[in-house]
Write an enzyme that holds these catalytic residues in place. Structure first.
Site, PDB file in Angstrom:
ATOM      1  N   LEU A 197      25.207  -8.443   2.893  1.00  0.00           N
ATOM      2  CA  LEU A 197      24.304  -7.615   3.696  1.00  0.00           C
ATOM      3  C   LEU A 197      23.809  -6.409   2.888  1.00  0.00           C
ATOM      4  CD1 LEU A 197      23.221  -7.653   6.629  1.00  0.00           C
ATOM      5  CD2 LEU A 197      24.950  -5.933   7.164  1.00  0.00           C
ATOM      6  N   SER A 198      24.539  -6.063   1.852  1.00  0.00           N
ATOM      7  CA  SER A 198      24.277  -4.836   1.101  1.00  0.00           C
ATOM      8  C   SER A 198      23.484  -5.138  -0.173  1.00  0.00           C
ATOM      9  CB  SER A 198      25.631  -4.191   0.753  1.00  0.00           C
ATOM     10  OG  SER A 198      25.537  -3.349  -0.377  1.00  0.00           O
TER      11      SER A 198
END
Lengths: 213, 238
Positions: A15-16
């Site tokens: 997600l990062s």
């Protein structure tokens, strides 16, 4: 007499986007630096909750800044990042729980595939603005990475077992025990104690700590 | 025909140790890179309030991390940072309002002294764990920087005028208008538009944006060893 390679753990979540940068930079250097890179799929909401930190995008100017920052970094580091059209929904609503459970399963059963599968998941969410939450999305990434249909399906089934769910929690806890408040978090096992580095913008300092200059 | 130097604004507050790192790095490169460095004394609580951001030290793990991070960075960049004994009180209670007003006055009347005085204030708070809030503290820093007793006293008096207070507010607002949510904030005036960079850890990327990668030495520390900034062959993406 050559020195033993230093163990370096990379705690990350697909997600990062900054995790992707840290990941690609360390992957490039793992065969050049004397390190033993261990990828540790983690869950960023767990890290934020445990540390009392908040996603940076919740501060509007930080969110705007990140989008600009990633454009520059993508050119500088040559990682094909493209901001998802609906940036906030992707990060704050859709998330990455299924994907990180899947990567945990991969790490437990076919660790040699972890790098490739992680990359293909990042390519979906952070380069082609494609979903990574649905089963077919995860299977597509797995197959693109080189897993067979059967292997991918089996790993996906395993992802929802308690064994895998707990393993993801354990890895996330391990990052917290190192003092993580976000991802990517890099832990370099130096001679006497672990050295914790947050973010993907300390690579030159990391090289310095590893005595590479 | 040589290119015109690019204007580069550094918005900073002496309360911020990362501002000190950014400041020292840019000061080292201002005569090497084709830039016109403009120091912009600002007030970090104003930036935080306006952006809805909070001081990082309020998240306990961030505070702990910063102390460790600064130890490594001090060695790597060779800036003599020493964490104040009462870190949180210094940052969250004592603050830097008088110091930043003083620097604003210096910038308005004796801008050629701004670099030296800023550095002496940082040396007090972030290297010798000394006060920067009391008048005598600020005067001591000013004199160490090369101002005479009279000049220092006069600038200190000016610091409390509306003219100087408003100028500090204006500079802080200017940073906010560029989208700042913290300090240091660097604004590089590129050909068509300003490029905003937050923090002191984008120097290699800044060099790249300025087309100055070749002059980067060991990631901006004081040696002559060429920097391995250009990374090895990239992953092929399908």
């Amino acid at each position: 007499m050559a020195n033993l390679p230093r163990k370096l753990e990379l705690f990350y979540d697909v997600l990062s986007p900054y995790s992707w940068l840290g990941f690609e930079l360390l992957c490039r250097y793992q065969n050049i630096w004397n390190i033993n890179l261990q990828l540790r799929p983690s869950f960023i909401p767990g890290i934020l909750k445990d540390s009392g930190n908040k996603p940076p995008a919740l501060v509007p100017r930080k969110g705007k800044y990140m989008m600009m920052d990633l454009q520059h970094l993508k050119n500088f580091y040559q990682v094909p990042i493209r901001i998802p059209k609906d940036f906030l929904t992707v990060i704050l609503e859709k998330g990455s729980l299924n994907a990180m459970r899947f990567l945990t399963a991969v790490n437990m059963e076919k660790p040699e595939m972890l790098e490739n599968v992680s990359r293909e998941l990042w390519m979906r969410i952070w380069s082609r603005d494609e979903d990574i939450t649905e089963p077919q999305s995860i299977l597509a990434a797995a197959e693109k990475a080189g897993l067979s249909k059967e292997q991918a399906k089996s790993l996906l089934e395993n992802s929802s077992t308690d064994k895998v769910k707990n393993k993801l929690k354990e890895t996330t806890s391990a990052a917290c025990n190192y003092g993580a408040f976000g991802l990517p978090t890099i832990v370099v096992h130096m001679d006497n104690k672990p050295c914790v580095i947050f973010g993907s913008d300390r690579m030159e300092m990391l090289a310095y700590l590893l005595d590479l200059f």
